[in-house]
Design an enzyme around this catalytic site. Structure first.
Site, PDB file in Angstrom:
ATOM      1  N   ILE A 152      25.563  58.861  40.637  1.00 16.78           N
ATOM      2  CA  ILE A 152      25.441  58.590  39.197  1.00 16.78           C
ATOM      3  C   ILE A 152      24.100  57.987  38.829  1.00 16.78           C
ATOM      4  O   ILE A 152      23.843  57.748  37.648  1.00 16.78           O
ATOM      5  CB  ILE A 152      26.571  57.646  38.718  1.00 16.78           C
ATOM      6  CG1 ILE A 152      26.579  56.343  39.516  1.00 16.78           C
ATOM      7  CG2 ILE A 152      27.906  58.340  38.776  1.00 16.78           C
ATOM      8  CD1 ILE A 152      27.624  55.351  39.041  1.00 16.78           C
ATOM      9  N   GLY A 153      23.217  57.770  39.790  1.00 14.72           N
ATOM     10  CA  GLY A 153      21.900  57.235  39.452  1.00 14.72           C
ATOM     11  C   GLY A 153      21.030  57.062  40.675  1.00 14.72           C
ATOM     12  O   GLY A 153      21.532  56.852  41.787  1.00 14.72           O
ATOM     13  N   GLY A 179      17.294  55.054  41.856  1.00  8.88           N
ATOM     14  CA  GLY A 179      16.242  54.124  41.480  1.00  8.88           C
ATOM     15  C   GLY A 179      15.143  54.091  42.523  1.00  8.88           C
ATOM     16  O   GLY A 179      15.094  54.920  43.443  1.00  8.88           O
ATOM     17  N   VAL A 187      22.936  55.187  43.503  1.00 10.14           N
ATOM     18  CA  VAL A 187      24.192  54.587  43.061  1.00 10.14           C
ATOM     19  C   VAL A 187      25.270  55.672  43.002  1.00 10.14           C
ATOM     20  O   VAL A 187      25.057  56.738  42.422  1.00 10.14           O
ATOM     21  CB  VAL A 187      24.041  53.921  41.679  1.00 10.14           C
ATOM     22  CG1 VAL A 187      25.356  53.254  41.266  1.00 10.14           C
ATOM     23  CG2 VAL A 187      22.917  52.892  41.696  1.00 10.14           C
ATOM     24  N   LYS A 197      25.920  50.687  45.183  1.00  9.84           N
ATOM     25  CA  LYS A 197      24.453  50.793  45.218  1.00  9.84           C
ATOM     26  C   LYS A 197      24.004  50.744  46.673  1.00  9.84           C
ATOM     27  O   LYS A 197      24.096  49.710  47.333  1.00  9.84           O
ATOM     28  CB  LYS A 197      23.831  49.645  44.422  1.00  9.84           C
ATOM     29  CG  LYS A 197      22.313  49.668  44.375  1.00  9.84           C
ATOM     30  CD  LYS A 197      21.800  48.530  43.495  1.00  9.84           C
ATOM     31  CE  LYS A 197      20.290  48.533  43.420  1.00  9.84           C
ATOM     32  NZ  LYS A 197      19.792  47.445  42.531  1.00  9.84           N
ATOM     33  N   ASP A 204      12.409  43.231  35.166  1.00  8.32           N
ATOM     34  CA  ASP A 204      12.447  44.685  34.988  1.00  8.32           C
ATOM     35  C   ASP A 204      13.495  45.077  33.952  1.00  8.32           C
ATOM     36  O   ASP A 204      14.318  45.963  34.177  1.00  8.32           O
ATOM     37  CB  ASP A 204      12.739  45.376  36.324  1.00  8.32           C
ATOM     38  CG  ASP A 204      12.403  46.875  36.281  1.00  8.32           C
ATOM     39  OD1 ASP A 204      11.629  47.285  35.386  1.00  8.32           O
ATOM     40  OD2 ASP A 204      12.903  47.627  37.130  1.00  8.32           O
TER      41      ASP A 204
END
Length: 994
Positions: A681-682, A684, A689, A706, A817
């Site tokens: 789903i993600g 970085g 993740v 994560k 961030d």
């Protein structure tokens, strides 16, 4: 046929004709009879094409350039995609070109200069970029040039002096920059010059003041300095509008302004003018607006305020704003003889003294009266009740005495009333209950006595604040307080109130600030207060409360809780706000015990009232069981130590003091279906993740896993940082970590992961910039953040998280961030800040052995500019990122948008639109119609329908101002996040609640 074909080509380029303009554009009529078309009957050629304000959508066909007899082209107030076609330069007979407010992009075509007969060129309110074309300076016949509200840059060219026929020049609200060239003074026919909001610097050349025909002169909101010539009014006798506000001008106001007999608007505020206001306003009968506030005006002379008397001849005066100066003296009785049309009179923040003249009651059309922060004495005149149109009345921070007149209840339209910080006495008049529209009432820090009138507490509109603190009020708090369901702040502190708190107080479920300290309240805290879930600041110290500390307080997102100096007893909870010693105070309660060690309270010793003797057999069994358990625990402990030493690649850094339960690699492998790409789903910088299910039988156990990419340099450090940051922080607007994993995978490699609560609505980035290819468009249209209310809520959620991190953690944390992709939304669209992989701890930064700047991480566009210059990490850096995030939510533009070039950035883009252009830069979906608003945004306060659009615009303006104030280049100029939160709550309240 040339004109006929050109018209057909124009029609074919239009995709939407809402008013049916083209119904007549058919073969049944000659094209000279088509709507909007005018022809020269002798030649049968088109000379006029007038389709302004028809709501047309499409592009402007270049074939229009073939209508060579065209004299007038009017297409303003439509929506055209793309640039202005350069083919328009072929229209050498063209005299008037109107393209304003039509969404044109790109540069102004240089070959428009071939239209040598042009007298009117209006291209304002578009999205034009680039420099002012030098070629346009050869329009020797040009009389009107409107290029305001675009994105033009590059300075004012000296060649502009060639436009000797020019009468009206409006270039306000661009990014032109540079200085003002003296060649403007050669353009003797000029009647209007407008260069407001362009970042101009330097001084105004003296030649400007030789343009004796000028009626409108505006250089507001620039960086100009210097003084004005004393003879200004003699040199420019025809001035009707004079705007130089928001600059750095110094010196005195020219007395000769009295000679500008046609003057209507005088705006010189926000400069550094000083000295006496010596203008004789008696010769300015057309004067409507005077704004001289935020200067250093004042001389201390005895007749300092005599100019007020000269204004009585200004029968059209509507606005007089002189606040924040150094004016000293009496307010003359002649103030009551000012124009009956006066709606705004603001004299606050000066050094005025003496009594308030009763004649002020003559100004019956006033909607705002500001006399605050002065030195007025005496009583409030009863004639104040004549001002029945008054909406904002400020008399706070003076030396007024006597009673609050009952006649104040006649002001039924009153919205905000400020009477705090005076010496007022007597009762609070029950007549205030007649002010049914009152949103804010401040009576604090006076000598008021008596009880709190029930009539006042029945004003259900009160929503911003009710502050009667620091008086001598007595009696109980009436149960009618429960009527204030929309109230955000209630302050009844430092009075002589007594009795128990009414259970009805729990009905005030919008409360965020509740101050009842310094009274004589007793009894226990009502269970009904458990409904105050939004409360953030709760102070009930220095009373006589007793009983247990309410357990429901652990469920609140409190920023500060003060229960000190009461008679509470029993065990202090250890969850929620009670874990943060900087956010709570429990001293002065001798019967309290327990709590976290930092509170230094005695241990709780709860003894059973009845002791039972146990049999010898039972004692023996218990002893054996305990012995066996102890042996097993020791063996398990030794086994864990042996297993830990056996692991490959053991790190020197230890996570043994983590408070998180660890899980195994195999467990997470199963939960994510082997880290399947279908569950990704993600991605970085340091991690990926995955969506996972920890318990297949429990559908609610969906989590986000994560997984750190330890091949990336810095990933392990990021994991340690995030663990440390999240170990001791807990807030409803921070992403909650469930567990951690520091293990080895099947191949013997190090494996590190964090397991978070799953956020079903993804990141804020997804909602701000949805991908049509992957998102459900219908779902986005229904739920996306195109409604202003949702964006306000998210702005508040993120601000709450930052305020907690910066001011309420035992060790302040800088996120470093903050950006939309790190703001996650739960199923209720509540925002949570996540990803603490590059967070920094301020106590570490204060260690001189540690570097404050090396290795600073962040995202381009969101990272504070000082970080690029090796400045120290600070909470001000997070505030900058927050400001950019707010501006992105409001404008729909990322800080890295391709339009931001040549020094233009998101901050400047928003700042230059303040205050009048904000509706042009915000995301279009924020400007919904009233009907759309009514169906999508629930309200706490019912606002009349014809006022909602104005309220929406005010809220948008406030949010843009907050975003700009947070993203200032100099860290010291940025707004404090606590103040941000306060301002946002006012915005949310004004908008009408959640």
């Amino acid at each position: 046929m040339t004109d006929h074909l050109a018209l057909l080509a124009f029609k074919s380029s239009i995709t939407n004709d809402p008013q049916g303009v083209f119904r007549s554009w058919n073969k049944s009529f000659h094209f000279c009879e088509w709507e909007g078309v005018g022809c020269d009957l002798r030649h049968g050629r088109v000379t006029i094409l007038d389709l302004g304000s028809k709501g047309l959508v499409g592009s402007l066909s270049p074939h229009v350039g073939n209508m060579s007899f065209l004299h007038v082209l009017r297409l303003e107030n439509n929506t055209f995609l793309g640039a202005i076609p350069p083919q328009l330069g072929r229209l050498n007979r063209l005299q008037r070109l109107y393209l304003s407010s039509s969404n044109f992009e790109g540069e102004i075509p240089a070959n428009l200069s071939h239209c040598s007969n042009l007298t009117h060129l209006l291209v304002s309110d578009n999205k034009l970029v680039g420099k002012f074309p030098n070629e346009l300076c050869f329009f020797t016949k040009l009389k009107v040039l409107y290029i305001h509200r675009n994105n033009l840059t590059g300075g004012i060219p000296r060649s502009i002096g060639n436009l000797t026929s020019l009468e009206m020049l409006s270039a306000a609200i661009n990014h032109i920059g540079g200085s003002v060239p003296d060649v403007l003074g050669q353009m003797k026919n000029l009647t209007t010059i407008g260069f407001a909001g362009n970042g101009l610097s330097g001084t105004l050349p003296p030649s400007i003041f030789n343009l004796s025909m000028l009626t409108n002169l505006s250089f507001a909101v620039n960086q100009l300095h210097g003084s004005l010539p004393p003879s200004l009014g003699i040199m420019l006798p025809h001035l009707q509008l004079f705007q130089i506000w928001g600059n750095q001008f110094t010196g005195t106001l020219p007395f000769s302004i009295s000679n500008c007999s046609a003057l209507q608007t005088l705006e010189m505020q926000r400069n550094n003018f000083s000295g006496k206001i010596g203008i004789n306003f008696g010769g300015l009968p057309d004067l409507v607006t005077v704004r001289l506030h935020t200067n250093n005006l004042g001389s201390g002379e005895p007749d300092e305020m005599s100019f007020i008397s000269s204004m009585t001849n200004c029968s059209n005066l509507k606005t007089l704003v002189l606040l924040l100066n150094q004016l000293r003296g009496f307010l003359p009785n002649s103030v009551g003889n000012l124009s009956s049309q006066l709606v705004t009179l603001a004299l606050g923040g000066n050094l005025l003294y003496g009594k308030l003249p009763s004649t002020i009651g003559n100004l019956v059309n006033l909607t705002l009266l500001g006399l605050d922060i002065n030195q007025f004495v005496g009583t409030i005149p009863t004639e104040i009740g004549n001002l029945q149109n008054l909406q904002v009345f400020a008399l706070d921070r003076n030396n007024l005495s006597g009673k609050i007149p009952d006649s104040i209840g006649n002001i039924s339209l009153l919205i905000q009333l400020f009477l705090g910080n005076n010496r007022l006495e007597g009762n609070i008049p029950p007549s205030l209950g007649s002010c049914k529209k009152l949103l804010l009432l401040d009576l604090s820090r006076n000598n008021l006595n008596g009880t709190i009138p029930k009539e006042l507490l029945r004003v259900s509109a009160l929503s911003i604040s009710l502050n009667v603190g620091h008086n001598h009020l007595s009696g109980s708090l009436p149960s009618d307080v429960g009527s204030l369901k929309n109230l955000v702040e209630l302050d009844i502190s430092e009075n002589e109130l007594s009795g128990e708190l009414p259970s009805g107080l729990g009905s005030c479920n919008s409360l965020e600030n509740l101050h009842i300290e310094g009274n004589f309240f007793n009894g226990s805290i009502p269970r009904s207060l458990s409904s105050l879930r939004g409360i953030q600041y709760f102070d009930l110290s220095r009373n006589n409360f007793s009983g247990q500390v309410p357990s429901f307080l652990v469920n609140f997102s409190l920023m500060n809780l003060n229960i000190s100096y009461n008679d509470f007893e029993g065990e202090v909870p250890m969850e929620g706000v009670f874990r943060n010693t900087s956010a709570i105070s429990v001293v002065g309660n001798s019967k309290l015990c327990g709590g976290i060690p930092e509170l230094q309270l005695p241990k709780c010793n709860f003894k059973e009232s009845k002791k039972r003797k146990m049999s010898l057999a039972l004692v023996t069994v218990i002893s054996v069981v305990c012995t066996v358990l102890c042996v097993m625990m020791v063996l398990c402990f030794l086994f864990c130590i042996w297993l830990k030493k056996k692991r490959k690649g053991q790190h020197s850094e230890s996570l043994s003091n983590e408070l998180f339960l660890k899980v195994s690699y195999q467990w997470l492998l199963k939960a994510t279906d082997g880290f399947s790409s279908a569950n990704l789903i993600g991605v970085g910088s340091y991690s990926s993740v995955y969506k996972g299910i920890l318990d297949e039988e429990d559908e609610t156990s969906v989590v986000a896993v994560k997984v750190l990419n330890l091949q990336r340099r810095g990933a392990s450090k990021s994991f340690m940082t995030e663990c440390k940051a999240l170990r001791n922080v807990r807030h409803r607007n921070l992403v909650k970590v469930i567990t951690s994993c520091s293990s080895v995978d099947f191949h013997g490699n190090d494996f590190k992961a964090l397991v978070y609560e799953f956020m079903p609505n993804g990141s804020l980035e997804r909602w701000l910039n949805p991908d049509p290819g992957t998102e459900n468009r219908q779902n986005i249209e229904i739920q996306s953040l195109n409604v202003l209310q949702f964006r306000v809520n998210i702005a508040i959620d993120v601000a709450c998280a930052l305020e907690y991190l910066h001011h309420h953690c035992q060790t302040p944390i800088v996120h470093c961030d903050l950006k939309p992709s790190n703001v996650l939304l739960d199923e209720d669209m509540v925002a949570h800040v996540g990803d603490f992989g590059v967070a920094r701890f301020l106590q570490v930064l204060l260690d001189p052995k540690q570097s404050n700047s090396v290795g600073i991480k962040g995202t381009i566009g969101y990272v504070a500019p000082e970080y690029g210059m090796s400045s120290e990490v600070s909470i001000k850096g997070d505030v900058y990122s927050y400001g950019i995030l707010v501006l992105e939510m409001m404008t729909g533009k990322r800080p890295t948008d391709t339009v931001f070039v040549d020094g233009l950035n998101l901050h400047n883009f928003a700042k230059t639109a303040l205050p009048d252009r904000v509706t042009e830069i915000v995301h279009p979906m924020l400007m919904k119609t009233k009907e759309e608003e009514e169906t999508t945004v629930p309200k706490k306060i019912q606002v009349p329908k014809d006022s909602r659009n104005d309220i929406r615009k005010e809220c948008i303006l406030s949010l843009i101002r907050i975003g700009v104030a947070c993203s200032m280049e100099d860290p010291q100029d940025r707004m404090d996040i606590t103040n941000v939160l306060h301002q946002l709550n006012l915005v949310r309240d004004n908008l009408g609640g959640n």
